[in-house]
Structures are given as structure tokens and as C-alpha cells.
Scaffold this motif. Structure first.
Motif, PDB file in Angstrom:
ATOM      1  N   SER A 191       0.837  -1.196   0.000  1.00 35.60           N
ATOM      2  CA  SER A 191       0.000   0.000   0.000  1.00 35.60           C
ATOM      3  C   SER A 191       0.876   1.252   0.000  1.00 35.60           C
ATOM      4  O   SER A 191       2.002   1.237   0.510  1.00 35.60           O
ATOM      5  N   TRP A 220      -8.233  -0.956  -3.962  1.00 34.88           N
ATOM      6  CA  TRP A 220      -8.426  -0.786  -2.515  1.00 34.88           C
ATOM      7  C   TRP A 220      -7.993   0.630  -2.146  1.00 34.88           C
ATOM      8  O   TRP A 220      -6.869   1.037  -2.431  1.00 34.88           O
ATOM      9  N   GLU A 221      -8.883   1.396  -1.555  1.00 31.04           N
ATOM     10  CA  GLU A 221      -8.545   2.737  -1.063  1.00 31.04           C
ATOM     11  C   GLU A 221      -9.155   2.899   0.324  1.00 31.04           C
ATOM     12  O   GLU A 221     -10.361   2.801   0.494  1.00 31.04           O
ATOM     13  N   HIS A 222      -8.308   3.161   1.290  1.00 34.51           N
ATOM     14  CA  HIS A 222      -8.709   3.207   2.692  1.00 34.51           C
ATOM     15  C   HIS A 222      -8.444   4.605   3.224  1.00 34.51           C
ATOM     16  O   HIS A 222      -7.298   5.056   3.294  1.00 34.51           O
ATOM     17  N   ASP A 274     -13.136   4.668   9.509  1.00 34.97           N
ATOM     18  CA  ASP A 274     -12.411   4.009   8.418  1.00 34.97           C
ATOM     19  C   ASP A 274     -13.376   3.765   7.271  1.00 34.97           C
ATOM     20  O   ASP A 274     -14.381   3.058   7.433  1.00 34.97           O
ATOM     21  N   ILE A 327     -13.567   2.405   3.336  1.00 40.72           N
ATOM     22  CA  ILE A 327     -12.822   1.621   2.356  1.00 40.72           C
ATOM     23  C   ILE A 327     -13.677   1.424   1.106  1.00 40.72           C
ATOM     24  O   ILE A 327     -14.823   0.969   1.184  1.00 40.72           O
ATOM     25  N   TYR A 371     -13.456  -0.682  -2.413  1.00 42.96           N
ATOM     26  CA  TYR A 371     -12.664  -1.790  -2.924  1.00 42.96           C
ATOM     27  C   TYR A 371     -13.415  -2.520  -4.032  1.00 42.96           C
ATOM     28  O   TYR A 371     -14.636  -2.438  -4.155  1.00 42.96           O
TER      29      TYR A 371
END
Length: 491
Positions: free
Chosen positions: A71, A94-96, A127, A129, A131
Motif C-alpha cells: 500500500s 483498494w482505497e482506505h 475508516d 474503504i 474496494y
């Protein structure tokens, strides 16, 4: 694109919580053992463009099946936020986004915390996310993606926030024990399973940690040394308030003459070098404390039902001899006016390595069971507790000499097998005959490792008021392997 969101309140101020996340070791401490293994954190932490390298577990594998995941950090949309984006891994994308805010008086309903929250004295962590598991063309399968991912994500973030709250509380306790001063801590063996957690726990607590590495130092938090050649600059040791030594080659091998020599020399020679470096310094420049690893093998391999405190006599066997010579070298630091502690570690239960890492696939396949007769005592410790114990010993000037690092509830092999089987919802009746470990390890190593029978008690830690995070075997196994304890009652 599937979306997942999780919010939790931690009963610590926003500034403290956000600063904690900006320190080295935060990702390591936040990563549940069963969910992901941190290979290398981003350096510097949270710097845009810096990359973290992990091995993430496949959903439902309990840490047995892991794949690479890289990441990259990016700036977040607000002052107290940051973003992680997958650049290599098993997903399509995936972006968190991590967001932190001061919790209002009604924020406690948003998630789990470590206590009552008041406005300004608590932090709301959110959080978010986004995805994709499958190609964008398969947009009609979002429900399947969510069904596969969301139970794991929910469990992961519950575990992350539970660990964060527990660490912040424990680090406050350490300041109460050792004072508010930030220490300079030099660690040998910081790349191992235990060493990574010890370094991370201390650095997120605000201490400055440097790692001894057996190569040329590449960063300001690294120090080169070569125990084989006797190379270590005394001025690098003079920098430290506390030296922690966790080095040594693995012992899970056949005890051939060459292997025995490596096991002994890797511990004794490196310990001697550290103490000699201290001896070359003026007394006022020496570290305050030298914390050295050891093992409960100091008591031998078979003591039956005898309860072994730190006052118990040493045992017999090769590993007992190793521990005796190792501790003898470490204790020479006390002659220099340096507080010395040898941490006699039990069997560390973690899905990342060691005994449980080898056993877990068998239990998940329904092929698990006790070793040998099943009557042998297993003196265990969770990975979280062994890290906490090293941190406590580092700051607590009252702890000296040998310290048993084991949970207060040792179990017999058959009880361990029964508990792990119930957690895995698998039978655990296939006992492993003594000949099995003997074939793999040889007779002597099998007797001293796989067939060890030691009932060890953490007398000095309990006298010092240490509170174990995992004193209960089902809770410890569940935490490291990602099992649910609902409906699990110890026999």
C-alpha cells in the motif's frame, strides 16, 4: 465499487490518538495477527508516496494463507486524516481513508471504545474503504463481493480498535510506572516476530527506538554491528538508556553438533559483545538497563507437576545449558552498575510463527491433537503479552534478574488441543506419537522442545502487579487466529 465503513470511539484525546498513528510501529501494532503480517512499514510513517509491505490473509484462512499486499500513503481530505491505496495485491482496487475527529458527547454510540467518553477527551475514528474484488464489468456481483469481504473487514476493524484502545491505556500505565520521560532504546533482534512487536509498542509510546542490524545501516534508526566479528561501536551503545537483546538463531532444529554451536554462540557471543561495549564506556555513559531474552528451558525439559518460579533450580539438558550461559553473560551487566533482566519466555502462541503456526493448519483440517501422552504441561504466553512484558521491564526499575514471561494459567497438552479444536470447530483427537517429533527433530531436540513438560509460574510479574491482557487460553488463541469465542466454555 463496494464500500465499507467502520467507526469507533477511543477514550483518549484526538491529538494523542493521531500522534500515535504518526509514529513508527503504528501499523504493526494495529495489524491483527490473523489478518495481516507487516513485512516493512512505510518510512517515514504516513509520508505521501511511502509504501508499506504486508502479507495479508485470505478471508476465512485464520492466517494460514497469506499473500503479498503493498500500500502507498497519500494525504487525506482533512487535517487529521490519511489515505492508503493498494499498489500491488490480491484485489482489483483498494482505497482506505482514515479520519480522526474529537468525539462529541453523543459519539459513544458510533462504535466501541475503551471507556466513557467526554467531548474533547475522546477520539472518533472512521475508516472508509472502497474496494473491488472483481473486474469492473462484473458490477452485478457487488453483493457477492460484500458477502465475501465484510465479515472479515468487520472483525479486522473491531480487533484494530480494541488493540489501539488497549495500547493507549497500557502506555499510560507504563508512564505511571516508569515516569513520563521518553527513553532511547537500542534493540537487537528487532526483525523477529517478538522484536517487531516490542519495537512497535515502545516507539508508539513515544520512545526513540534504534535497531541493531547485521549489515550497513541505511536509516537513522539503524545501527550496524557484527557479533561474529566482534564489531560494535561503544558510542552507539552510549546513546541508549535501555538495551534490549532478542537475538539468536532458531532452536527448532535437529541438535547436531554444528546446530548446537550456532544456537549457543549466536546468543552468548552477541550478549558478551553488548556487555563489553558497555564496559568500555565511562560509568555515567552506560545504559541504565540491559534486558536480555532467555527461555523457560532454563528449568530443563521435564519437571512434571512442580510449579517453577524464578527461585526454582536450573534444569538439565542442552537448552538449559544455553540459557545458563546466556544469562551468565547478560548478568555481567549488573557488575557494571547496569540493571539486568533476563526474560525467560514460554511458548509464544501466535499465528505468525513458531509452535502455533505449525499446528494451526492441522487443526483446521481436523487432524489436530495433543503431542505424546497429552499430560505434559505447556507454559504459554500471547505475542501481545510478551511485547508488553518487555516494555514493562524496560521502564520498571524494580524488576531485576530472571523474570518468567508466561501466562498464569499453564495447561496440559490435551487441554490445549481440546480448546483449539473447539475454537476451530474441528475434532482434536488425533494424538501425535512421540516418534513423530523425533523423526522430524531427532531424539534430543524432540525431548527438549516438542515433549517438554514445564509448569512455570510468572511469580515476579505478578508480584509487580503486571496484568495480563490474555490470561485465558481460549481468548489468547482466538485473538491470534481470528476465532470467535461465542459459546466456548473451557473444560
Amino acid at each position: 465499487m463496494a464500500h465499507f465503513s467502520h467507526s469507533a470511539v477511543v477514550a483518549h484525546p484526538l491529538a494523542e490518538v493521531f500522534s500515535w498513528h504518526q509514529r513508527p510501529g503504528a501499523l504493526t501494532r494495529l495489524s491483527p495477527e490473523w489478518a495481516q503480517e507487516v513485512v516493512a512499514e512505510a518510512h517515514p510513517p504516513l509520508a505521501p508516496g511511502a509504501r508499506a509491505h504486508l502479507r495479508t490473509s485470505l478471508p476465512g484462512s485464520h492466517g494460514v494463507l497469506r499473500v503479498p499486499f503493498v500500500s502507498e500513503h497519500a494525504a487525506g481530505p482533512s487535517e487529521h486524516s490519511f489515505v492508503d491505496r493498494m499498489v500491488r495485491g490480491p484485489l482489483r482496487s483498494w482505497e482506505h481513508t482514515h479520519t480522526f475527529a474529537a468525539a462529541g458527547p453523543d459519539a459513544g454510540a458510533a462504535g466501541q471504545g475503551s471507556g466513557e467518553s467526554d467531548s474533547g477527551n475522546a477520539c472518533l475514528i472512521t475508516d472508509d474503504i472502497d474496494y473491488r474484488l472483481l473486474p469492473a464489468a462484473a458490477s452485478g456481483l457487488l453483493g457477492i463481493e460484500r458477502a465475501l469481504m465484510e465479515p472479515t473487514l468487520q472483525a479486522t476493524f473491531l480487533a484494530r480498535n480494541d488493540r489501539l484502545a488497549a495500547d493507549l491505556d497500557y502506555q499510560q500505565h507504563l508512564r505511571e510506572v516508569g515516569g513520563p520521560e521518553s527513553l532511547s532504546i537500542l534493540i537487537a533482534g528487532a526483525s523477529g516476530t517478538i522484536g517487531r512487536q516490542v519495537a512497535a509498542l515502545l516507539s508508539t509510546a513515544g520512545h526513540e527506538v534504534r535497531r541493531l542490524v547485521r549489515r550497513r545501516a541505511r536509516r537513522t534508526d539503524e545501527v550496524s554491528w557484527d557479533p561474529g566479528r566482534g564489531y560494535l561501536r561503544p558510542d552507539e551503545v552510549a546513546w541508549a538508556d535501555v538495551v534490549i537483546h532478542l537475538g539468536g538463531v532458531p532452536i527448532a532444529t535437529r541438535f547436531t553438533p554444528a546446530a548446537k554451536d550456532r544456537i549457543l554462540s549466536s546468543r552468548v557471543d552477541s550478549t558478551r559483545l553488548l556487555v563489553l561495549a558497555m564496559a568500555e564506556l565511562p560509568p555515567q555513559d552506560r545504559p541504565r538497563a540491559f534486558i536480555c531474552a532467555s527461555g523457560i528451558n532454563a528449568y530443563g525439559s521435564s519437571r512434571g507437576d512442580e510449579t517453577l518460579t524464578e527461585q526454582a533450580e536450573s534444569g538439565d539438558g542442552f537448552l538449559a545449558e544455553v540459557c545458563a550461559r546466556w544469562e551468565s553473560e547478560a548478568s555481567r551487566a549488573a557488575d557494571l552498575g547496569v540493571r539486568w533482566v533476563s526474560v525467560r519466555t514460554g511458548v509464544v502462541l501466535t499465528s505468525l510463527s513458531g509452535f502455533l503456526r505449525l499446528q494451526l493448519p492441522l487443526y483446521l483440517a481436523g487432524l489436530g491433537g495433543p503431542l505424546g501422552s497429552g499430560r505434559q504441561w505447556l507454559s504459554w504466553i500471547s505475542l501481545d503479552d510478551i511485547a508488553r512484558i518487555y516494555a514493562r521491564v524496560a521502564v520498571d526499575a524494580e524488576l531485576t534478574g530472571p523474570v518468567n514471561a508466561v501466562a498464569p494459567g499453564p495447561v496440559r497438552q490435551r487441554e490445549f488441543a481440546a480448546v483449539l479444536g473447539r475454537l476451530a470447530h474441528r475434532p482434536a483427537a488425533l494424538s501425535v506419537p512421540d516418534i513423530g517429533p523425533a523423526v522430524l527433530l531427532g531424539k534430543q531436540a524432540a525431548e527438549e522442545l516438542a515433549q517438554a513438560d514445564l509448569r512455570v509460574a510468572p511469580a515476579r510479574l505478578q508480584a509487580a502487579g503486571y496484568r495480563f491482557r490474555y490470561a485465558d487460553l481460549p481468548q489468547a488463541l482466538a485473538a491470534t487466529a481470528g476465532f470467535s469465542t461465542t459459546g466456548i466454555v473451557p473444560e
